[in-house]
Design a protein around this motif. Structure first.
Motif, mmCIF file in Angstrom:
data_model
loop_
_atom_site.group_PDB
_atom_site.id
_atom_site.type_symbol
_atom_site.label_atom_id
_atom_site.label_comp_id
_atom_site.label_asym_id
_atom_site.label_seq_id
_atom_site.Cartn_x
_atom_site.Cartn_y
_atom_site.Cartn_z
ATOM 1 N N MET A 1 0.824 -1.206 0.000
ATOM 2 C CA MET A 1 0.000 0.000 0.000
ATOM 3 C C MET A 1 0.859 1.259 0.000
ATOM 4 O O MET A 1 1.830 1.358 0.757
ATOM 5 C CB MET A 1 -0.931 0.002 1.227
ATOM 6 C CG MET A 1 -1.907 -1.167 1.250
ATOM 7 S SD MET A 1 -3.073 -1.097 2.632
ATOM 8 C CE MET A 1 -4.105 0.286 2.102
ATOM 9 N N PRO A 2 0.539 2.220 -0.843
ATOM 10 C CA PRO A 2 1.307 3.469 -0.888
ATOM 11 C C PRO A 2 0.877 4.430 0.216
ATOM 12 O O PRO A 2 -0.160 4.238 0.854
ATOM 13 C CB PRO A 2 0.949 4.032 -2.256
ATOM 14 C CG PRO A 2 -0.462 3.558 -2.488
ATOM 15 C CD PRO A 2 -0.530 2.194 -1.851
ATOM 16 N N GLY A 3 1.683 5.447 0.417
ATOM 17 C CA GLY A 3 1.321 6.491 1.373
ATOM 18 C C GLY A 3 2.210 6.496 2.598
ATOM 19 O O GLY A 3 3.217 5.780 2.677
ATOM 20 N N GLN A 4 1.812 7.285 3.580
ATOM 21 C CA GLN A 4 2.619 7.489 4.804
ATOM 22 C C GLN A 4 2.374 6.349 5.784
ATOM 23 O O GLN A 4 1.797 6.535 6.855
ATOM 24 C CB GLN A 4 2.253 8.832 5.437
ATOM 25 C CG GLN A 4 2.418 10.035 4.511
ATOM 26 C CD GLN A 4 1.221 10.962 4.604
ATOM 27 O OE1 GLN A 4 0.315 10.936 3.775
ATOM 28 N NE2 GLN A 4 1.210 11.806 5.630
ATOM 29 N N ILE A 5 2.832 5.156 5.416
ATOM 30 C CA ILE A 5 2.578 3.974 6.217
ATOM 31 C C ILE A 5 3.875 3.214 6.443
ATOM 32 O O ILE A 5 4.669 3.032 5.523
ATOM 33 C CB ILE A 5 1.513 3.067 5.544
ATOM 34 C CG1 ILE A 5 1.294 1.786 6.355
ATOM 35 C CG2 ILE A 5 1.879 2.761 4.102
ATOM 36 C CD1 ILE A 5 0.156 0.923 5.827
ATOM 37 N N ARG A 6 4.100 2.799 7.681
ATOM 38 C CA ARG A 6 5.260 1.983 8.031
ATOM 39 C C ARG A 6 4.753 0.689 8.656
ATOM 40 O O ARG A 6 4.001 0.712 9.629
ATOM 41 C CB ARG A 6 6.160 2.746 9.011
ATOM 42 C CG ARG A 6 7.391 1.946 9.441
ATOM 43 C CD ARG A 6 8.510 2.816 9.997
ATOM 44 N NE ARG A 6 8.083 3.851 10.915
ATOM 45 C CZ ARG A 6 8.701 4.109 12.084
ATOM 46 N NH1 ARG A 6 9.769 3.402 12.435
ATOM 47 N NH2 ARG A 6 8.279 5.084 12.857
ATOM 48 N N VAL A 7 5.168 -0.444 8.100
ATOM 49 C CA VAL A 7 4.710 -1.748 8.555
ATOM 50 C C VAL A 7 5.839 -2.431 9.326
ATOM 51 O O VAL A 7 6.962 -2.522 8.857
ATOM 52 C CB VAL A 7 4.262 -2.631 7.376
ATOM 53 C CG1 VAL A 7 3.725 -3.967 7.884
ATOM 54 C CG2 VAL A 7 3.214 -1.913 6.543
ATOM 55 N N VAL A 8 5.499 -2.921 10.520
ATOM 56 C CA VAL A 8 6.483 -3.547 11.395
ATOM 57 C C VAL A 8 5.978 -4.931 11.788
ATOM 58 O O VAL A 8 4.820 -5.088 12.173
ATOM 59 C CB VAL A 8 6.714 -2.700 12.671
ATOM 60 C CG1 VAL A 8 7.762 -3.351 13.557
ATOM 61 C CG2 VAL A 8 7.111 -1.284 12.310
ATOM 62 N N ALA A 9 6.840 -5.941 11.695
ATOM 63 C CA ALA A 9 6.476 -7.300 12.109
ATOM 64 C C ALA A 9 6.707 -7.468 13.605
ATOM 65 O O ALA A 9 7.747 -7.060 14.129
ATOM 66 C CB ALA A 9 7.303 -8.328 11.333
ATOM 67 N N ASN A 10 5.734 -8.082 14.282
ATOM 68 C CA ASN A 10 5.832 -8.252 15.736
ATOM 69 C C ASN A 10 5.801 -9.710 16.174
ATOM 70 O O ASN A 10 5.866 -10.019 17.358
ATOM 71 C CB ASN A 10 4.699 -7.493 16.441
ATOM 72 C CG ASN A 10 5.077 -7.037 17.823
ATOM 73 O OD1 ASN A 10 6.121 -6.434 18.002
ATOM 74 N ND2 ASN A 10 4.248 -7.322 18.821
ATOM 75 N N GLU A 11 5.649 -10.638 15.219
ATOM 76 C CA GLU A 11 5.804 -12.072 15.449
ATOM 77 C C GLU A 11 4.850 -12.643 16.510
ATOM 78 O O GLU A 11 5.230 -13.511 17.305
ATOM 79 C CB GLU A 11 7.255 -12.405 15.817
ATOM 80 C CG GLU A 11 8.243 -11.996 14.730
ATOM 81 C CD GLU A 11 9.681 -12.341 15.093
ATOM 82 O OE1 GLU A 11 9.904 -12.833 16.209
ATOM 83 O OE2 GLU A 11 10.562 -12.097 14.250
#
Length: 246
Positions: free
Chosen positions: A45-55
């Motif tokens: 997804m574009p835009g001001q988004i940061r994806v973080v994996a938390n397991e």
């Protein structure tokens, strides 16, 4: 935004936030061990988004991870199956900026049933005194309809493991450190659980709410016998109350 296996709804949730925030704001999404492709969907997804994996370490750890990674002065949440309504950011930021003593501000939410229709509205008490009195009976606030000062959340210890009531636990500690403000505006769209899941959730939340109320009473000497009795009853036989929220 915490998410686990939310591929069916998370795109709409993300779009609702990105459409509402400013150019200098950021959405941090913490993927808590999804196995349904949510991570790949989010990263595309574009835009001001940061994806973080938390397991898959659980909702409280996911929330604290997002809190730690966020850099803004103000923090707001949206769940992966809910949506922000237009004006969410503008209204809450304006209220916080106009009241330096407020550590958090809450707005109103519309609640949707399993068929997608709005079945109720949750409007926070209209004054600090009314809110404080209501919080002695249980949680009258919707997590996604809040914006808080990041420094204030960190100063009281962030989120703690209180199953089903980690939000209410945080609100009580914030209320002890400063003022909680409210606005009547409708800013959040909340999806209710299915009837069976909602009943199980209310039992768990009632037990945890009872624990939070007792801890708050020990710290402040503020107590509502009726509030304790109602939550004790709901822990065994949950009644239809919309203020018990995850």
């Amino acid at each position: 935004m915490p998410v686990r296996d939310g591929a069916r709804t998370v795109a709409d949730a993300v779009h609702s936030v990105l459409a509402d925030i400013g150019t200098h704001d950021e959405l941090v999404v913490v993927d808590d061990g999804s196995t349904d492709g949510s991570d790949d969907l989010l990263r595309s997804m574009p835009g001001q988004i940061r994806v973080v994996a938390n397991e898959g370490r659980g909702i409280v750890d996911a929330l604290n991870t997002g809190l730690r990674l966020a850099t803004g002065e103000f923090i707001a949440r949206c769940d992966a199956d809910d949506q922000w309504l237009p004006g969410h950011t503008e209204l809450l930021v304006a209220e916080l900026e106009s009241d330096p003593e407020a550590v958090a501000v809450f707005g109103a939410a519309q609640l949707r049933g399993s068929k997608g229709d709005v079945v109720a509205h949750s409007v926070p008490p209209g004054s600090p005194t009314e809110l404080r009195r209501a919080m002695l009976r249980g949680n009258p606030l919707i997590h996604g309809a809040v914006m808080a000062r990041r420094g204030s959340i960190i100063s009281v210890g962030g989120y703690r493991s209180v199953s089903g009531a980690e939000d209410f636990d945080l609100w009580t500690r914030l209320a002890e450190s400063g003022r909680l403000g409210t606005i009547p505006d409708l800013i959040y769209d909340y999806q209710l659980s299915s009837a069976s899941a909602h009943t199980t959730k209310r039992r768990r939340q009632a037990r945890s709410t009872l624990r939070v109320l007792l801890q708050h009473a020990l710290r402040t000497r503020e107590l509502s016998v009726a509030g304790l009795a109602r939550n004790a009853l709901s822990a065994v036989w949950p009644v239809r109350r919309f203020w018990y929220r995850a």
